[in-house]
Design a protein around this motif. Structure first.
Motif, PDB file in Angstrom:
ATOM      1  N   ARG A 109     165.887  74.747  68.027  1.00  0.00           N
ATOM      2  CA  ARG A 109     165.395  75.637  69.532  1.00  0.00           C
ATOM      3  C   ARG A 109     163.162  74.357  69.182  1.00  0.00           C
ATOM      4  N   GLU A 112     164.022  71.084  70.220  1.00  0.00           N
ATOM      5  CA  GLU A 112     163.586  71.329  72.104  1.00  0.00           C
ATOM      6  C   GLU A 112     162.217  71.497  72.277  1.00  0.00           C
ATOM      7  N   SER A 113     161.748  72.304  72.099  1.00  0.00           N
ATOM      8  CA  SER A 113     160.042  72.988  72.312  1.00  0.00           C
ATOM      9  C   SER A 113     159.578  71.497  72.070  1.00  0.00           C
ATOM     10  N   THR A 264     152.751  65.398  74.019  1.00  0.00           N
ATOM     11  CA  THR A 264     153.886  66.306  73.355  1.00  0.00           C
ATOM     12  C   THR A 264     154.209  65.373  71.789  1.00  0.00           C
ATOM     13  N   THR A 305     151.956  76.028  75.520  1.00  0.00           N
ATOM     14  CA  THR A 305     153.303  75.635  76.099  1.00  0.00           C
ATOM     15  C   THR A 305     153.230  75.476  77.442  1.00  0.00           C
ATOM     16  N   GLY A 308     158.202  75.170  78.205  1.00  0.00           N
ATOM     17  CA  GLY A 308     158.767  75.183  76.953  1.00  0.00           C
ATOM     18  C   GLY A 308     158.339  74.329  76.326  1.00  0.00           C
ATOM     19  N   ILE A 309     157.822  73.765  76.407  1.00  0.00           N
ATOM     20  CA  ILE A 309     157.154  72.166  75.812  1.00  0.00           C
ATOM     21  C   ILE A 309     155.943  72.601  75.069  1.00  0.00           C
ATOM     22  N   LEU A 310     155.834  72.085  73.876  1.00  0.00           N
ATOM     23  CA  LEU A 310     154.114  72.123  73.245  1.00  0.00           C
ATOM     24  C   LEU A 310     153.693  70.658  73.870  1.00  0.00           C
TER      25      LEU A 310
END
Ligand SMILES: [Zn+2]
Ligand SMILES: [Zn+2]
Length: 316
Positions: A109, A112-113, A264, A305, A308-310
């Motif tokens: 998880r 993915e983030s 990212t 975020t 869903g991505i930091l």
């Protein structure tokens, strides 16, 4: 000074870090600090090392694990089955020597983030399989915590909880001269503050913990540290200070990469390491996110975020 019976044994590993050191402390009870990975080569090297010290693997009574990583703990159960030895570890590292499925789920998880593409995320499964082959899960483990005392090689050692490289990492200090350091202090490389998760799956910032550990070690009376990899460290406090300085420099380097807007973790890792290699992506991202944690804590960076991505950005 009373004589000290400690026999370093170098154990081969298939990992990029090279061989791992385990330390056999003579006297009663015969105690082994760390065990090596579960491979035929590692077991052969261990048997040779025991024989050189005048012992057999069957004679070991206690195995103290500095932390739960496979290169240090994988072979422990084999040794327990042959000797009946008791195994000790810090409670926070128990999950690493037990069922690691939750860790890999949380890591998936997290990657993915971080914006890591599908292929390296899939590679994590292969890495999990490789690691699984090199360890047997441990049962009936005893725990050692900060402040506990343990006699080894005719000398009394105090347990220091030293989180950062691994959350349940312990070092053993004889109060005046010697530190059994595990992977907290290494002579040639700087230990990686590896990504960890709490029981809810939330990531724990490990580099801030590791820097606190290093600052604590700088103030400890000691003349030599016995590390998990590489030769003895003759000026451990200076090495701790050097490692802190390394992270300060790395933090500045990563802060500079945020100059041109939000990025990212995957993007920053590509810039710094040139690839998102499947087997090393976790190591590389651990290093990047650790320094970003420091910048966020200092108020120099912020994270948000998006889809869903930091994304990490410099603060004004
Ligand atoms: Zn380690
Ligand atoms: Zn190690």
């Amino acid at each position: 000074m009373e004589p000290m019976h400690v026999h370093p044994i170098e154990i081969p590993t298939p990992f990029p870090v090279g061989p791992v050191n385990v330390y056999l402390f003579g006297g009663d009870p015969l105690t082994l600090v760390d065990a090596g990975p579960k491979t035929g080569d590692a077991l052969a090297a261990l048997e040779t090392g025991f024989a050189r010290a005048g012992h057999r693997v069957e004679d070991v009574r206690r195995i103290v694990l500095t932390h739960g990583h496979v290169d240090h703990a994988g072979l422990a159960r084999t040794l327990v089955e042959r000797s009946g030895a008791e195994v000790y570890i810090h409670p926070a590292d128990l999950p690493k020597v037990g069922d690691t499925a939750a860790y890999y789920r949380a890591m998936r998880r997290f990657l993915e983030s971080a914006g890591v593409p599908e292929a390296p995320v899939q590679g994590l499964q292969e890495r999990a399989r490789i690691m699984q082959r090199m360890r047997d899960p441990l049962r009936d483990v005893r725990t050692l915590q900060e402040g506990d005392e343990i006699e080894m090689g005719g000398r009394r050692f105090r347990v220091l909880h030293c989180p950062g490289h691994s959350i349940g990492h312990i070092c053993l200090h004889d109060g005046k001269r010697m530190l059994v350091a595990g992977d907290v202090l290494l002579g040639d490389i700087s230990p990686n503050p590896l990504i960890e998760f709490d029981v809810s799956g939330a990531r724990i910032p490990t580099l801030p913990q590791y820097l606190a550990t290093l600052r604590r070690l700088q103030d400890l009376p000691m003349e030599v540290a016995l590390p998990g990899h590489g030769g003895p460290i003759a000026a451990p406090a200076a090495r701790a200070a050097e490692t802190v300085a390394h992270h300060q420099a790395r933090k500045a380097e990563i802060a500079a990469l945020l100059r041109n807007g939000p990025r990212t973790l995957a993007d920053l890792t590509l810039t710094l390491f040139g690839n998102l290699d499947e087997l090393n992506v976790v190591l590389a991202i651990s290093e990047v996110v650790g320094h970003l944690d420091l910048l966020v804590m200092e108020g120099a960076a912020a994270v948000e975020t998006r889809n869903g991505i930091l994304h990490y950005a410099r603060t004004a």
